[in-house]
Design an enzyme around this catalytic site. Structure first.
Site, PDB file in Angstrom:
ATOM      1  N   ASP A  11       0.871  -1.158   0.000  1.00 12.80           N
ATOM      2  CA  ASP A  11       0.000   0.000   0.000  1.00 12.80           C
ATOM      3  C   ASP A  11       0.919   1.223   0.000  1.00 12.80           C
ATOM      4  O   ASP A  11       2.105   1.115   0.348  1.00 12.80           O
ATOM      5  CB  ASP A  11      -0.875  -0.023   1.257  1.00 12.80           C
ATOM      6  CG  ASP A  11      -1.675   1.246   1.433  1.00 12.80           C
ATOM      7  OD1 ASP A  11      -2.403   1.620   0.497  1.00 12.80           O
ATOM      8  OD2 ASP A  11      -1.553   1.864   2.507  1.00 12.80           O
ATOM      9  N   ASP A  13      -0.043   5.151   0.911  1.00 11.03           N
ATOM     10  CA  ASP A  13      -0.260   6.090   2.012  1.00 11.03           C
ATOM     11  C   ASP A  13      -0.387   5.359   3.346  1.00 11.03           C
ATOM     12  O   ASP A  13      -1.243   4.488   3.509  1.00 11.03           O
ATOM     13  CB  ASP A  13      -1.521   6.923   1.762  1.00 11.03           C
ATOM     14  CG  ASP A  13      -1.362   7.820   0.543  1.00 11.03           C
ATOM     15  OD1 ASP A  13      -0.372   8.567   0.507  1.00 11.03           O
ATOM     16  OD2 ASP A  13      -2.205   7.760  -0.356  1.00 11.03           O
ATOM     17  N   THR A 106      -2.543   1.030  -4.510  1.00 13.00           N
ATOM     18  CA  THR A 106      -3.102   2.152  -3.771  1.00 13.00           C
ATOM     19  C   THR A 106      -4.559   2.402  -4.106  1.00 13.00           C
ATOM     20  O   THR A 106      -5.008   2.101  -5.222  1.00 13.00           O
ATOM     21  CB  THR A 106      -2.291   3.433  -4.068  1.00 13.00           C
ATOM     22  OG1 THR A 106      -2.888   4.544  -3.403  1.00 13.00           O
ATOM     23  CG2 THR A 106      -2.235   3.723  -5.564  1.00 13.00           C
ATOM     24  N   SER A 107      -5.280   2.962  -3.145  1.00 14.35           N
ATOM     25  CA  SER A 107      -6.670   3.351  -3.376  1.00 14.35           C
ATOM     26  C   SER A 107      -6.765   4.734  -3.999  1.00 14.35           C
ATOM     27  O   SER A 107      -7.863   5.182  -4.355  1.00 14.35           O
ATOM     28  CB  SER A 107      -7.452   3.333  -2.052  1.00 14.35           C
ATOM     29  OG  SER A 107      -7.548   2.027  -1.551  1.00 14.35           O
ATOM     30  N   LYS A 137     -10.396  -1.798  -2.299  1.00  8.32           N
ATOM     31  CA  LYS A 137     -10.241  -2.436  -0.997  1.00  8.32           C
ATOM     32  C   LYS A 137     -11.459  -2.090  -0.126  1.00  8.32           C
ATOM     33  O   LYS A 137     -11.934  -0.958  -0.182  1.00  8.32           O
ATOM     34  CB  LYS A 137      -8.976  -1.909  -0.305  1.00  8.32           C
ATOM     35  CG  LYS A 137      -7.708  -2.031  -1.135  1.00  8.32           C
ATOM     36  CD  LYS A 137      -6.557  -1.293  -0.447  1.00  8.32           C
ATOM     37  CE  LYS A 137      -5.327  -1.207  -1.324  1.00  8.32           C
ATOM     38  NZ  LYS A 137      -4.214  -0.464  -0.694  1.00  8.32           N
ATOM     39  N   ASP A 162      -1.357  -0.742   6.171  1.00 13.11           N
ATOM     40  CA  ASP A 162      -1.562  -0.070   7.451  1.00 13.11           C
ATOM     41  C   ASP A 162      -3.035   0.060   7.820  1.00 13.11           C
ATOM     42  O   ASP A 162      -3.343   0.490   8.929  1.00 13.11           O
ATOM     43  CB  ASP A 162      -0.963   1.337   7.397  1.00 13.11           C
ATOM     44  CG  ASP A 162      -1.757   2.255   6.481  1.00 13.11           C
ATOM     45  OD1 ASP A 162      -2.286   3.270   6.960  1.00 13.11           O
ATOM     46  OD2 ASP A 162      -1.868   1.952   5.277  1.00 13.11           O
TER      47      ASP A 162
END
Length: 216
Positions: A11, A13, A106-107, A137, A162
């Site tokens: 991931d 961020d 990443t989102s 996600k 995270d």
């Protein structure tokens, strides 16, 4: 402790970089612009989810595309002003990995993700962003796409995350999960292993693949 893998998925961020201050600034401004109350905003989980899903939770459907474009603009514009910085251990950990053995998942949109990564000098060969998938996600689609792109069986991937949403996606994809307590407390993170950040770990390339161990 040693973890063996064929590929590592990260991931962005909260895992490789921190943009929490930027996210807070931009989303607070965004919510005010769209007349969203603090109570309404507080009920929505922000971290680890695509902006389109967050906007859809808060706004009428016909407003969502415009609202998503607006938050993307705000966040991209915030990057040059110090909106992102590397988390401890990120640089040395990634430098030890062959480019074809890792990916960022990443989102964020590709535009935003590339802006943040470029700002800290991270240039992944493989990047899966919100633009690339239909379900974000905690659905496993983003991580399964990354494994497929790298040509690795999901069962041989280790994921570093995270956020609970990301870890749920990893588990659903059948991958080994490593949680970092950079944005959530350990008891909130359901993972195979939990560490403070990447500075606790080192990576080694072996004939069998990759070996992750505790740093001395």
């Amino acid at each position: 402790m040693k973890i063996h893998a064929q590929a590592l998925l990260f991931d962005n961020d909260g895992t490789l970089v921190s943009s929490l201050a930027s996210v807070d600034r931009c989303w607070t401004r965004w919510a005010a612009e769209y007349g969203i109350t603090a109570e309404e905003f507080a009920r929505v989980e922000l971290h680890g989810r695509p902006a389109a899903e967050i906007a859809a939770d808060l706004l009428p459907a016909h407003v969502v595309p415009e609202a998503v474009a607006r938050i993307e603009d705000l966040e991209v514009e915030d990057v040059p002003g110090g909106g992102v910085h590397l988390l401890p251990g990120t640089r040395s950990f990634l430098d030890a990995l062959p480019a074809e053995r890792w990916a960022v998942v990443t989102s964020a949109t590709r535009r935003l993700a590339e802006a943040r990564l470029d700002a800290v000098g991270i240039l992944p060969k493989t990047l899966v962003a919100a633009d690339d998938i239909t379900r974000g996600k905690p659905d496993p689609e983003p991580y399964l796409l990354a494994a497929r792109t790298l040509g690795v069986d999901p069962a041989h991937c280790v994921v570093f995350e995270d956020a609970p949403a990301g870890l749920a996606a990893d588990r659903a994809a059948g991958m080994t999960t490593v949680a970092l307590t950079t944005t959530h407390q350990a008891h909130e993170l359901h993972a195979d292993l939990v560490f403070e950040d990447l500075s606790a770990l080192s990576a080694l390339v072996t004939e069998q693949g990759l070996e992750i161990s505790l740093r001395d």
